[in-house]
Design a protein around this motif. Structure first.
Motif, PDB file in Angstrom:
ATOM      1  N   GLY A 127       0.722  -1.242   0.086  1.00 21.25           N
ATOM      2  CA  GLY A 127       0.071  -0.050   0.073  1.00 21.25           C
ATOM      3  C   GLY A 127       0.826   1.104   0.013  1.00 21.25           C
ATOM      4  O   GLY A 127       2.154   1.152   0.270  1.00 21.25           O
ATOM      5  N   HIS A 195     -10.420  -2.026   0.850  1.00 25.99           N
ATOM      6  CA  HIS A 195      -8.881  -2.251   1.124  1.00 25.99           C
ATOM      7  C   HIS A 195      -8.221  -2.288   2.435  1.00 25.99           C
ATOM      8  O   HIS A 195      -8.893  -1.657   3.272  1.00 25.99           O
ATOM      9  N   PHE A 199      -4.021   1.501   2.466  1.00 26.21           N
ATOM     10  CA  PHE A 199      -4.092   1.765   1.358  1.00 26.21           C
ATOM     11  C   PHE A 199      -4.939   3.098   1.199  1.00 26.21           C
ATOM     12  O   PHE A 199      -5.591   3.291   2.102  1.00 26.21           O
ATOM     13  N   HIS A 201      -7.350   3.968  -0.808  1.00 29.92           N
ATOM     14  CA  HIS A 201      -8.716   3.689  -0.626  1.00 29.92           C
ATOM     15  C   HIS A 201      -9.402   3.478   0.590  1.00 29.92           C
ATOM     16  O   HIS A 201     -10.564   4.060   0.895  1.00 29.92           O
ATOM     17  N   ARG A 221     -12.012  -6.972   4.476  1.00 28.50           N
ATOM     18  CA  ARG A 221     -11.074  -6.393   3.667  1.00 28.50           C
ATOM     19  C   ARG A 221     -10.149  -7.171   2.984  1.00 28.50           C
ATOM     20  O   ARG A 221      -9.973  -8.309   3.375  1.00 28.50           O
ATOM     21  N   ASN A 223      -6.358  -7.125   0.511  1.00 22.21           N
ATOM     22  CA  ASN A 223      -5.112  -6.291  -0.264  1.00 22.21           C
ATOM     23  C   ASN A 223      -5.331  -6.337  -1.772  1.00 22.21           C
ATOM     24  O   ASN A 223      -4.515  -5.580  -2.457  1.00 22.21           O
ATOM     25  N   VAL A 225      -7.232  -6.082  -5.558  1.00 20.71           N
ATOM     26  CA  VAL A 225      -8.269  -5.445  -5.885  1.00 20.71           C
ATOM     27  C   VAL A 225      -9.307  -6.419  -6.695  1.00 20.71           C
ATOM     28  O   VAL A 225     -10.395  -6.252  -6.947  1.00 20.71           O
TER      29      VAL A 225
END
Length: 297
Positions: A127, A195, A199, A201, A221, A223, A225
Motif C-alpha cells: 500500500g 482495501h 491503502f 482507498h 478487507r 489487499n 483489487v
C-alpha cells in the motif's frame, strides 16, 4: 561525540531509564552515563534531571529539542548505511501499490526491457502508506504513490502526474445499479468491501464517511483489487474504488459521487531529496516519467 552517544541519548529520551538503555545496547550503565555527560558538556546544557525523590528521570526542554535533531540525524545515517551497502550492486529498488502497478507497470517494464535496465530492477508491492515508510527509511529508491493530498515533506521530491476521482461500484443486481450517480450519505445502510488499512482507498472511504457523519459497515478487507471486484460482482457488498482501477470489462455498475467535498486519488513519482542520482538511477527516473506521462488515464 560519536554515533553511539547519539544512539544512547535517543533511547534514553524514550525509556527514561539508564539501566534499560544499557541493557538494550549490552553495555554497562556507566557507559551510558558518561555518554550523556559528554553530550551535556559539549553543548553546555542539561538534557536530563534526576528526580531522586520520585525515582524518575526528567527530560529537559533542551533535551527534547536535541532529540528532535537526533531523530533526523540517526535516520539519515541508517539510510546512508543501506545505500552504502548496495552502492556497488547498482540495484534499482522500486515500489508500487498494486492498483497503480497494474495500470502503469506494463508500460514501464516494456521500456526497461528495451533499454536493458530490467535486470537491475527489484520491485516491492505494498500500500502507498507502507511504501512511503520504506522510501523514507532508505529501503527503496523510487516509488509510484497514491495520496489524497500533495506530498510536501522536505525529505521528498514528489512529481504529481495525474489525478483520478473515486467511484462507487455495486453489483448489477444491486438496487443502486439503476443509478448513474449518488451522494455518499445514501450509502449509510450498505455493506462495504474495503482495501486493507494503509491503502489510500481505505483513507478515502474514512474521509467520505466522516464528512457524512456515519461509520460504514465494513464486512471484508482485502489487499487485492481482483478479490474486491469479485465480491462486488457477486453482490456481497459495495466498494469505493479509484476510477483508474476500473476496466471496461468489469462486470459491475459504476456510480459517480455527487458530494461537493470529495477526495481525489493523486498519483506521484516520489524519491528522497537527499538521494544521489547515479546515471543508472537518472535513466530509470526518465523511463518512469516517460511511461506514466504517455499512458492515458
Amino acid at each position: 561525540m560519536n554515533i553511539k552517544d547519539f544512539e544512547y541519548f535517543h533511547k534514553l529520551v524514550k525509556e527514561k531509564n539508564f539501566s534499560k538503555v544499557a541493557q538494550s545496547f549490552s553495555v554497562s550503565q556507566p557507559t551510558v552515563t558518561l555518554a550523556i555527560k559528554r553530550l551535556e558538556e559539549e553543548f553546555k546544557t542539561t538534557f536530563f534531571i534526576r528526580d531522586r525523590s520520585h525515582k524518575e528521570l526528567i527530560v529537559t526542554p533542551s533535551g527534547y529539542q536535541f532529540d528532535q535533531h537526533l531523530t533526523v540525524i540517526l535516520n539519515e545515517l541508517a539510510i546512508a548505511k543501506k545505500e552504502a551497502a548496495r552502492a556497488d550492486q547498482e540495484k534499482l529498488l522500486f515500489g508500487l501499490p498494486p492498483i497503480i502497478g497494474n495500470y502503469f507497470f506494463p508500460k514501464i517494464v516494456a521500456n526497461l526491457i528495451s533499454t536493458g535496465l530490467i535486470e537491475q530492477l527489484e520491485t516491492k508491492e505494498a500500500g502507498s502508506e507502507a511504501l512511503l515508510k520504506l522510501l523514507l527509511d532508505g529501503s527503496i529508491d523510487f516509488c509510484l504513490l497514491g495520496s489524497l493530498a500533495p506530498l510536501t515533506q522536505e525529505s521528498l521530491i514528489a512529481d504529481t502526474f495525474a489525478k483520478t476521482p473515486f467511484k462507487i461500484i455495486v453489483g448489477k443486481q444491486h438496487p443502486l445499479a439503476i443509478k448513474k450517480a449518488i451522494h455518499f450519505s445514501e450509502l449509510k445502510n450498505e455493506r462495504f468491501i474495503v482495501h486493507t488499512e494503509g491503502f489510500i482507498h481505505d483513507k478515502a472511504l474514512k474521509m467520505l464517511a466522516r464528512h457524512n457523519h456515519f461509520k460504514p459497515d465494513i464486512i471484508y478487507r482485502t489487499n487485492y483489487v481482483h478479490v474486491l471486484k469479485s465480491m462486488v460482482e457477486s453482490n456481497t457488498g459495495i466498494a469505493c474504488l479509484a476510477d483508474l482501477a476500473i476496466a471496461p470489462n468489469d462486470n459491475f455498475a459504476v456510480l459517480d459521487l455527487l458530494d461537493e467535498d470529495q477526495p481525489e486519488f493523486l498519483l506521484s513519482i516520489v524519491r528522497r531529496s537527499t538521494q544521489y542520482m547515479t546515471p543508472t538511477k537518472e535513466k530509470l527516473l526518465k523511463i518512469i516519467h516517460e511511461s506514466v506521462y504517455h499512458t492515458p488515464l
